[in-house]
Design a protein around this motif. Structure first.
Motif, PDB file in Angstrom:
ATOM      1  N   VAL A 178      -9.440 -14.611   2.267  1.00 51.70           N
ATOM      2  CA  VAL A 178      -9.227 -13.516   3.220  1.00 51.70           C
ATOM      3  C   VAL A 178      -8.803 -14.107   4.556  1.00 51.70           C
ATOM      4  O   VAL A 178      -9.493 -14.958   5.108  1.00 51.70           O
ATOM      5  N   THR A 179      -7.652 -13.676   5.094  1.00 52.11           N
ATOM      6  CA  THR A 179      -7.147 -14.232   6.351  1.00 52.11           C
ATOM      7  C   THR A 179      -7.756 -13.506   7.532  1.00 52.11           C
ATOM      8  O   THR A 179      -8.380 -12.450   7.396  1.00 52.11           O
ATOM      9  N   GLU A 180      -7.545 -14.102   8.730  1.00 51.82           N
ATOM     10  CA  GLU A 180      -8.054 -13.481   9.945  1.00 51.82           C
ATOM     11  C   GLU A 180      -7.415 -12.118  10.177  1.00 51.82           C
ATOM     12  O   GLU A 180      -8.004 -11.248  10.824  1.00 51.82           O
ATOM     13  N   GLU A 181      -6.199 -11.913   9.678  1.00 52.60           N
ATOM     14  CA  GLU A 181      -5.535 -10.626   9.833  1.00 52.60           C
ATOM     15  C   GLU A 181      -6.077  -9.588   8.863  1.00 52.60           C
ATOM     16  O   GLU A 181      -5.695  -8.427   8.914  1.00 52.60           O
ATOM     17  N   GLY A 182      -6.974 -10.011   7.970  1.00 47.68           N
ATOM     18  CA  GLY A 182      -7.551  -9.057   7.030  1.00 47.68           C
ATOM     19  C   GLY A 182      -6.820  -8.990   5.707  1.00 47.68           C
ATOM     20  O   GLY A 182      -7.073  -8.087   4.909  1.00 47.68           O
ATOM     21  N   CYS A 183      -5.893  -9.927   5.459  1.00 47.60           N
ATOM     22  CA  CYS A 183      -5.156  -9.932   4.195  1.00 47.60           C
ATOM     23  C   CYS A 183      -5.978 -10.655   3.137  1.00 47.60           C
ATOM     24  O   CYS A 183      -6.644 -11.650   3.409  1.00 47.60           O
ATOM     25  N   ILE A 184      -5.897 -10.157   1.923  1.00 51.33           N
ATOM     26  CA  ILE A 184      -6.661 -10.751   0.825  1.00 51.33           C
ATOM     27  C   ILE A 184      -5.691 -11.271  -0.226  1.00 51.33           C
ATOM     28  O   ILE A 184      -4.659 -10.653  -0.509  1.00 51.33           O
ATOM     29  N   SER A 185      -6.003 -12.431  -0.771  1.00 53.08           N
ATOM     30  CA  SER A 185      -5.141 -13.018  -1.789  1.00 53.08           C
ATOM     31  C   SER A 185      -5.452 -12.413  -3.156  1.00 53.08           C
ATOM     32  O   SER A 185      -6.521 -11.832  -3.381  1.00 53.08           O
ATOM     33  N   CYS A 186      -4.487 -12.535  -4.073  1.00 49.72           N
ATOM     34  CA  CYS A 186      -4.703 -12.046  -5.440  1.00 49.72           C
ATOM     35  C   CYS A 186      -5.871 -12.772  -6.093  1.00 49.72           C
ATOM     36  O   CYS A 186      -6.662 -12.177  -6.851  1.00 49.72           O
ATOM     37  N   GLU A 187      -5.980 -14.083  -5.790  1.00 48.66           N
ATOM     38  CA  GLU A 187      -7.069 -14.866  -6.355  1.00 48.66           C
ATOM     39  C   GLU A 187      -8.419 -14.348  -5.903  1.00 48.66           C
ATOM     40  O   GLU A 187      -9.382 -14.265  -6.676  1.00 48.66           O
ATOM     41  N   LYS A 188      -8.516 -13.994  -4.593  1.00 48.13           N
ATOM     42  CA  LYS A 188      -9.775 -13.484  -4.066  1.00 48.13           C
ATOM     43  C   LYS A 188     -10.123 -12.134  -4.682  1.00 48.13           C
ATOM     44  O   LYS A 188     -11.279 -11.874  -5.038  1.00 48.13           O
ATOM     45  N   LEU A 189      -9.132 -11.277  -4.834  1.00 52.54           N
ATOM     46  CA  LEU A 189      -9.372  -9.975  -5.452  1.00 52.54           C
ATOM     47  C   LEU A 189      -9.849 -10.129  -6.889  1.00 52.54           C
ATOM     48  O   LEU A 189     -10.787  -9.443  -7.322  1.00 52.54           O
ATOM     49  N   TYR A 190      -9.226 -11.038  -7.604  1.00 51.29           N
ATOM     50  CA  TYR A 190      -9.628 -11.259  -8.986  1.00 51.29           C
ATOM     51  C   TYR A 190     -11.056 -11.790  -9.072  1.00 51.29           C
ATOM     52  O   TYR A 190     -11.831 -11.401  -9.957  1.00 51.29           O
ATOM     53  N   SER A 191     -11.416 -12.669  -8.103  1.00 49.82           N
ATOM     54  CA  SER A 191     -12.785 -13.209  -8.106  1.00 49.82           C
ATOM     55  C   SER A 191     -13.812 -12.115  -7.789  1.00 49.82           C
ATOM     56  O   SER A 191     -14.927 -12.129  -8.323  1.00 49.82           O
ATOM     57  N   LEU A 192     -13.437 -11.167  -6.934  1.00 50.44           N
ATOM     58  CA  LEU A 192     -14.342 -10.040  -6.655  1.00 50.44           C
ATOM     59  C   LEU A 192     -14.618  -9.241  -7.928  1.00 50.44           C
ATOM     60  O   LEU A 192     -15.754  -8.808  -8.185  1.00 50.44           O
ATOM     61  N   TYR A 193     -13.560  -9.062  -8.694  1.00 52.76           N
ATOM     62  CA  TYR A 193     -13.688  -8.307  -9.937  1.00 52.76           C
ATOM     63  C   TYR A 193     -14.515  -9.063 -10.976  1.00 52.76           C
ATOM     64  O   TYR A 193     -15.404  -8.493 -11.618  1.00 52.76           O
ATOM     65  N   GLU A 202     -16.606 -11.890 -10.574  1.00 52.16           N
ATOM     66  CA  GLU A 202     -17.929 -12.379 -10.205  1.00 52.16           C
ATOM     67  C   GLU A 202     -18.890 -11.255  -9.849  1.00 52.16           C
ATOM     68  O   GLU A 202     -20.116 -11.427  -9.920  1.00 52.16           O
ATOM     69  N   LYS A 203     -18.343 -10.127  -9.431  1.00 52.90           N
ATOM     70  CA  LYS A 203     -19.155  -8.961  -9.094  1.00 52.90           C
ATOM     71  C   LYS A 203     -20.225  -9.272  -8.044  1.00 52.90           C
ATOM     72  O   LYS A 203     -21.314  -8.684  -8.023  1.00 52.90           O
ATOM     73  N   CYS A 204     -19.916 -10.232  -7.169  1.00 53.58           N
ATOM     74  CA  CYS A 204     -20.845 -10.593  -6.106  1.00 53.58           C
ATOM     75  C   CYS A 204     -20.648  -9.729  -4.871  1.00 53.58           C
ATOM     76  O   CYS A 204     -21.508  -9.660  -3.989  1.00 53.58           O
ATOM     77  N   SER A 205     -19.476  -9.076  -4.751  1.00 58.84           N
ATOM     78  CA  SER A 205     -19.178  -8.182  -3.638  1.00 58.84           C
ATOM     79  C   SER A 205     -18.532  -6.925  -4.208  1.00 58.84           C
ATOM     80  O   SER A 205     -17.884  -6.949  -5.260  1.00 58.84           O
ATOM     81  N   THR A 206     -18.722  -5.828  -3.508  1.00 53.43           N
ATOM     82  CA  THR A 206     -18.125  -4.573  -3.957  1.00 53.43           C
ATOM     83  C   THR A 206     -16.833  -4.300  -3.191  1.00 53.43           C
ATOM     84  O   THR A 206     -16.645  -4.797  -2.077  1.00 53.43           O
ATOM     85  N   TYR A 207     -15.946  -3.510  -3.782  1.00 54.69           N
ATOM     86  CA  TYR A 207     -14.648  -3.245  -3.168  1.00 54.69           C
ATOM     87  C   TYR A 207     -14.123  -1.891  -3.622  1.00 54.69           C
ATOM     88  O   TYR A 207     -14.601  -1.315  -4.612  1.00 54.69           O
ATOM     89  N   MET A 208     -13.148  -1.400  -2.883  1.00 50.40           N
ATOM     90  CA  MET A 208     -12.386  -0.224  -3.296  1.00 50.40           C
ATOM     91  C   MET A 208     -10.927  -0.464  -2.902  1.00 50.40           C
ATOM     92  O   MET A 208     -10.639  -0.839  -1.760  1.00 50.40           O
ATOM     93  N   ILE A 209     -10.025  -0.270  -3.853  1.00 46.91           N
ATOM     94  CA  ILE A 209      -8.612  -0.496  -3.620  1.00 46.91           C
ATOM     95  C   ILE A 209      -7.955   0.834  -3.269  1.00 46.91           C
ATOM     96  O   ILE A 209      -8.072   1.814  -4.010  1.00 46.91           O
ATOM     97  N   LEU A 210      -7.281   0.879  -2.117  1.00 50.30           N
ATOM     98  CA  LEU A 210      -6.581   2.072  -1.657  1.00 50.30           C
ATOM     99  C   LEU A 210      -5.090   1.856  -1.884  1.00 50.30           C
ATOM    100  O   LEU A 210      -4.422   1.168  -1.121  1.00 50.30           O
TER     101      LEU A 210
END
Length: 267
Positions: free
Chosen positions: A157-172, A174-182
């Motif tokens: 996750v960058t300082e501008e708030g951008c998230i990489s595909c790798e980070k999104l996949y890890s969220l899915y 590892e289920k260590c953090s919750t998310y919602m995709i808009l």
């Protein structure tokens, strides 16, 4: 050169100037005498104006005409007569003056050519230095951009708030953090190529007009996006906004409207 001499304009070197001493046409001696007298008069006039190049060429032309006359049989048969018209002492003076001009012009051409060469080298050096500085700036800018890109990214996750595909996949996974995709792509694009992850909300860009509120967005959404928007929006760790093309700031208007609506809820 500070001595009142007219600037050089006829040639770039003495040899080039000598090429301007025209060949003497074949003509009777009496006609050549008149030509020589006219050329000498012009040479002396130009010399008085401190035009070394032109006066040198005219003196040399005068000398060439005299030599041409002296080679003819008529001159040899009437030497005394022709010498009275073309004083040999004047010819000696012309030769002496031409030699003086030759030395002066030689120095001036050398000085001018050296100055031009020095200026050319200096200009080439300045151009090279400028190019090297530009390349150095580009290299440093590239390094700074790479460093900023590296430093700005933490755990995907960058300082501008951008998230990489790798980070999104890890969220899915590892289920260590919750998310919602808009997902702000047009509704028909969402239907045709929906992201195969949980908690994906379709908020079509055609709904995102300036001044829109979070509550108004919820009322415009279709199920199941409406329920997810209302129940999970303020409970997840990450709200991830996406469209087809945006990779980072500056955001296009639809995404800016969505971000503003979300921020207003918590402000």
């Amino acid at each position: 050169m500070g001595d009142g001499l007219q600037q050089l304009y006829m040639a770039k070197s003495l040899s080039e100037l000598n090429n301007q001493v025209k060949d003497i046409p074949k003509a009777p001696p009496k006609l050549l005498v008149k030509t020589a007298q006219r050329v000498l008069k012009e040479a002396q006039l130009v010399d008085g104006r401190k035009d070394e190049e032109k006066s040198y060429v005219l003196y040399m032309r005068y000398f060439s005409i005299v030599m041409s006359i002296q080679k003819q049989e008529e001159y040899k048969n009437n030497k005394k007569y022709y010498d009275s018209l073309l004083d040999p002492k004047m010819t000696v003076k012309v030769i002496g003056r031409a030699e003086e001009l030759q030395k002066s012009l030689s120095r001036r051409y050398e000085f001018k050519n050296s100055a031009k060469q020095a200026e050319k080298l200096a200009e080439e050096k300045r151009a090279t230095e400028k190019l090297e500085k530009e390349r150095e700036r580009e290299r440093k800018a590239k390094q700074a951009a790479e460093a900023a890109k590296t430093d700005a990214t933490t755990n995907g996750v960058t300082e501008e708030g951008c998230i990489s595909c790798e980070k999104l996949y890890s969220l899915y996974k590892e289920k260590c953090s919750t998310y919602m995709i808009l997902d702000t792509r047009p509704q028909h694009h969402f239907i045709e190529s929906q992201i195969k992850l949980p908690n994906v909300v379709s908020i079509p860009e055609e709904l995102l007009k300036p001044g829109l509120t979070a509550a108004r967005i919820g009322s415009e959404l279709e199920e199941p996006s409406r329920t997810l928007w209302v129940t999970l929006r303020d409970k997840v760790d990450y709200l991830i906004i996406c469209d087809w093309f945006t990779e980072g700031p500056p955001l296009p208007p639809p995404l800016t409207v969505l971000v503003d609506a979300i921020v207003k809820v918590y402000s």
